[in-house]
Design a protein around this motif. Structure first.
Motif, short mmCIF file in Angstrom:
data_model
loop_
_atom_site.label_atom_id
_atom_site.label_comp_id
_atom_site.label_asym_id
_atom_site.label_seq_id
_atom_site.Cartn_x
_atom_site.Cartn_y
_atom_site.Cartn_z
N ASN A 306 1.25 -1.63 0.12
CA ASN A 306 0.16 -0.14 -0.27
C ASN A 306 0.65 1.20 -0.07
OD1 ASN A 306 -2.57 -1.73 0.76
ND2 ASN A 306 -2.54 -1.48 2.23
N GLU A 307 -0.14 2.00 -0.27
CA GLU A 307 1.27 3.94 -0.74
C GLU A 307 1.34 4.15 0.98
OE1 GLU A 307 2.78 4.83 -3.69
OE2 GLU A 307 2.96 2.52 -3.97
N PRO A 308 2.17 4.85 0.84
CA PRO A 308 1.85 6.02 1.58
C PRO A 308 0.40 7.36 1.26
CG PRO A 308 4.29 6.12 1.32
CD PRO A 308 3.30 5.40 -0.10
N ILE A 309 -0.21 6.78 2.79
CA ILE A 309 -1.29 8.32 3.09
C ILE A 309 -1.08 9.45 3.19
CG2 ILE A 309 -3.51 7.90 3.95
CD1 ILE A 309 -2.83 5.52 4.57
N GLU A 310 -1.17 10.63 2.41
CA GLU A 310 -0.39 11.78 2.69
C GLU A 310 -1.12 12.44 3.61
OE1 GLU A 310 2.51 12.15 1.30
OE2 GLU A 310 2.31 11.07 0.28
N PRO A 311 -0.41 13.47 4.07
CA PRO A 311 -0.89 14.43 5.16
C PRO A 311 -2.96 15.07 4.67
CG PRO A 311 0.89 14.40 5.53
CD PRO A 311 0.78 14.07 4.16
N GLY A 312 -3.11 15.07 5.52
CA GLY A 312 -5.42 15.82 5.03
C GLY A 312 -5.82 14.55 4.14
N THR A 313 -5.59 13.47 4.38
CA THR A 313 -6.52 12.73 3.57
C THR A 313 -7.11 11.63 5.04
OG1 THR A 313 -4.35 11.81 2.25
CG2 THR A 313 -6.15 9.88 3.07
N SER A 314 -8.34 11.97 4.54
CA SER A 314 -9.27 11.42 5.65
C SER A 314 -9.91 10.51 4.27
CB SER A 314 -10.39 12.89 6.24
OG SER A 314 -11.30 13.06 5.37
N PHE A 315 -10.85 9.57 5.45
CA PHE A 315 -11.65 8.49 4.71
C PHE A 315 -12.52 8.66 4.41
CE2 PHE A 315 -10.95 3.26 4.22
CZ PHE A 315 -12.23 3.18 2.89
N TYR A 316 -13.29 9.31 4.09
CA TYR A 316 -14.94 9.80 4.54
C TYR A 316 -16.11 8.89 3.71
CZ TYR A 316 -18.99 13.74 4.62
OH TYR A 316 -19.75 14.19 4.79
N ILE A 317 -16.50 8.27 3.81
CA ILE A 317 -17.84 7.43 3.31
C ILE A 317 -19.48 7.82 3.14
CG2 ILE A 317 -15.43 5.65 3.96
CD1 ILE A 317 -17.79 3.93 6.02
N ARG A 318 -19.49 8.49 3.90
CA ARG A 318 -20.77 9.45 3.39
C ARG A 318 -21.59 8.76 2.16
NH1 ARG A 318 -25.28 12.72 4.89
NH2 ARG A 318 -25.72 14.22 2.60
N GLY A 319 -22.68 8.00 2.29
CA GLY A 319 -23.15 7.99 0.87
C GLY A 319 -22.78 6.57 0.23
N TYR A 320 -21.97 6.00 1.10
CA TYR A 320 -20.82 5.06 0.34
C TYR A 320 -22.33 3.47 -0.07
CZ TYR A 320 -21.70 1.45 4.55
OH TYR A 320 -22.37 1.22 5.31
N SER A 321 -23.41 3.55 0.39
CA SER A 321 -23.78 2.62 0.06
C SER A 321 -25.51 2.90 -1.27
CB SER A 321 -25.03 1.71 0.80
OG SER A 321 -26.19 2.61 1.15
N GLY A 322 -24.84 4.08 -1.01
CA GLY A 322 -25.91 4.75 -2.71
C GLY A 322 -27.45 4.98 -1.91
N GLY A 323 -27.82 4.62 -1.17
CA GLY A 323 -29.35 4.50 -0.36
C GLY A 323 -29.69 3.04 -0.42
N ALA A 324 -28.89 2.17 -0.87
CA ALA A 324 -29.26 0.60 -0.16
C ALA A 324 -29.79 0.62 1.20
CB ALA A 324 -28.24 -0.38 -0.17
N GLN A 325 -28.65 1.10 2.05
CA GLN A 325 -29.24 1.74 3.43
C GLN A 325 -30.72 1.73 3.88
OE1 GLN A 325 -27.15 1.05 7.43
NE2 GLN A 325 -26.72 2.75 6.30
#
Ligand SMILES: [Fe+2]
Length: 582
Positions: A306-325
């Motif tokens: 895996n590549e380094p994760i650079e400063p300022g990176t967040s793992f934002y997953i709002r909407g990941y199910s596309g409305g399925a949930q």
């Protein structure tokens, strides 16, 4: 009340191996033979050869809690023929390993689906493998299946547990006492409302944090199902499309039948209660998952590729199910309210629709937009959350007050969809067919106590922060360092009925009384017990405290509603929509 050391392992089982074997061919134990307390075991020190020695043993409900459980565990290395024994039955476990995307460490987990059980019965079981160091006296414990039909039962809940190992960020000794507290109340099962162990705040050692969490929980979770939901701290870099690989690998949860999203949300039935467990990461605006603030990058082990994760990176997953949930939620709630064997609907999720914590996260408009209208339409009775490390209870809520928020800087009106209380009389008995009661229960064991609450509302009312947009990473004045500056509207928290300012730690205990006659009344008595003095520093008083085993009653109230096996229709106050039960 619970008394324990802060160790991550419990005393040796009070149920001897001889007792287990004496239970005979079915594994079913007579009620008189079953220990009421924890029946987990401290095993000997691991050896290099004993790679299959079980640890982190925990139960979850199977698809039907009256007849099935899943026994899950981990081991230091790959287990040979991992298995569960119940009486003369030997159930082979599925091996489900994963490799952590930051450290590159491989974690070995096992899951045995145990079905064909009798409702409302206690069973003894054994967990072992061919390369179990303790094979001569293997891990053993007992559990009870759920009753069938309308029957009384008890469940408990909190979120935000952490581990007792204070080497880890947000871990704290209270988490061991919290697990013992669950045991002391002897619930049928426990709801763990997200932010399980904060491994994503300890990214270099995620598997070690999960291990300490699992070993701590085993004290209770080996004896009764602990049913979790996802929180923002289950979102981990390098671990799958939403970062949930650690969680999903360690838990086997009821099937939601939504392709691609197994384990992320689910529903189950116990007695006359439909429990709906949601992942609010999918709908909240708040960005609070894994984050690299800088100035250094997060560099995964070379073995991961895996590549380094650079400063300022967040793992934002709002909407990941596309409305399925949300579509699944509506179908599930509609089916539940259309089923005359379902009286109660209890929702479990991590983030809050209604929290007035001052230093904590507050309320999130995303939940209010996407899910509260469904809770109204289908008369969800109770919502159990976590996220803010405190205790707060609302009045019954139905519908919303328009334009009740304001921007604190400009004073401009903001529509926060403020939930509307159907009463503001704190009478101690609430008819939840008229409105939904929300509890914030982020009171498990994490060290960051957030039990101070917003004030400054009109007429001295409580005030709440409401996240109305995403707080994505932004550069700070320090070169290479980023933050996620929160942006809030504020509102008078007219929905807030009770807040615990004395401690951020506690446990909620729920006793379901199904009632005695068709069409009569059913109730849930709710007691909140809190650990006074457990705050490292009480935000209100400045009092310095520490972990404590003493949980005392803070408040008790009762929820009531008419049973669903009487009148065939129910009227929703907010929508004026008649729901016809099938
Ligand atoms: Fe959280």
């Amino acid at each position: 009340m619970p008394a324990t050391s802060g160790s991550s392992r419990s005393p040796r089982s009070s149920l001897s191996r001889r007792q287990v074997l004496a239970a005979g061919g079915t594994g079913l134990l007579a009620a008189t033979a079953s220990p009421a307390k924890a029946a987990t075991a401290r095993r000997g020190a691991r050896t290099a050869a004993g790679g299959g020695t079980p640890e982190q043993v925990h139960l979850t409900w199977g698809d039907d809690p009256a007849t099935s459980v899943v026994v899950s565990w981990a081991s230091p290395g790959p287990a040979a023929r991992p298995q569960v024994r119940i009486g003369q039955r030997v159930i082979a476990a599925e091996t489900r390993p994963y490799t952590d995307g930051i450290s590159g460490e491989t974690v070995w987990t096992y899951h045995a689906r145990v079905g064909g059980l009798r409702p409302g019965a206690r069973y003894a079981y054994v967990v072992t493998a061919d390369n179990d160091d303790d094979a001569a006296d293997p891990f053993s414990a007992t559990f009870r299946t759920a009753p069938r039909g309308r029957a009384p039962f008890r469940f408990t809940s909190f979120g935000d547990l952490g581990t007792p190992n204070t080497d880890w960020v947000l871990s704290y000794g209270q988490s061991a006492y919290a697990v013992e507290a669950v045991e002391s109340f002897e619930p049928l099962f426990h709801l763990l409302n997200g932010d399980l162990c904060y491994a994503n705040l300890n990214p270099a050692v995620q598997p070690q944090v999960w291990q300490d969490f699992g070993d701590n929980n085993e004290v209770s979770a080996a004896n009764r199902p602990w049913m979790p939901c996802l929180g923002n701290h289950e979102v981990e870099f390098g671990n799958g499309p939403q970062g949930f690989a650690s969680y999903l690998t360690r838990y086997t949860l009821p099937d939601n039948a939504v392709p691609g999203f197994g384990g992320r949300w689910y529903a189950l039935r116990v007695g006359s209660v439909l429990f709906v467990s949601l992942d609010a990461d999918d709908v909240v605006y708040q960005d609070a998952g894994a984050f690299v603030a800088g100035p250094a990058a997060l560099v995964p082990a070379a073995s991961t590729g895996n590549e380094p994760i650079e400063p300022g990176t967040s793992f934002y997953i709002r909407g990941y199910s596309g409305g399925a949930q949300t579509a699944w939620l509506e179908q599930t709630l509609a089916a539940g309210r259309g089923d005359e064997s379902v009286d109660w609907i209890v929702v479990q999720m991590h983030q809050c629709a209604t929290s007035s914590s001052a230093r904590g996260n507050g309320s999130d408009l995303g939940i209010r937009q996407d899910w509260l209208p469904l809770f109204d339409r289908y008369e969800v009775d109770l919502v159990l959350a976590g996220h803010d490390h405190d205790y707060e209870r609302t009045f019954p809520l139905r519908g919303s007050d328009p334009d009740a928020g304001r921007d604190p800087a400009s004073g401009a009106v903001v529509d926060t969809l403020r939930p509307h209380p159907v009463t503001t009389e704190d009478a101690g008995v609430f008819d939840t067919s008229t409105g939904t009661v929300h509890l914030v229960l982020g009171c498990g064991g994490a060290v960051e106590n957030l039990d101070d609450y917003g004030t400054g509302g009109a007429d001295g009312r409580h005030q709440a922060k409401v996240l109305t947009r995403a707080n994505r990473p932004a550069a700070t004045s320090t070169s290479g360092v980023y933050s996620r500056p929160s942006s809030y509207a504020v509102e008078d928290a007219v929905w807030s009925a009770k807040r615990d300012t004395s401690t951020g730690y506690g446990i909620a205990v729920f006793d379901v009384d199904p009632g005695t006659e068709a069409g009569g009344q059913t109730s849930i008595t709710v007691s909140y017990y809190h650990a006074v003095g457990a705050d490292p520093v009480n935000p209100a008083t400045g009092a310095v405290g520490g972990p404590t085993p003493d949980y005392t009653e803070f408040e008790t109230f009762t929820l009531v509603r008419p049973r669903a096996d009487g009148a065939r229709t129910a009227r929703s106050a907010s929508t004026d929509q008649t729901i016809t039960r099938a």
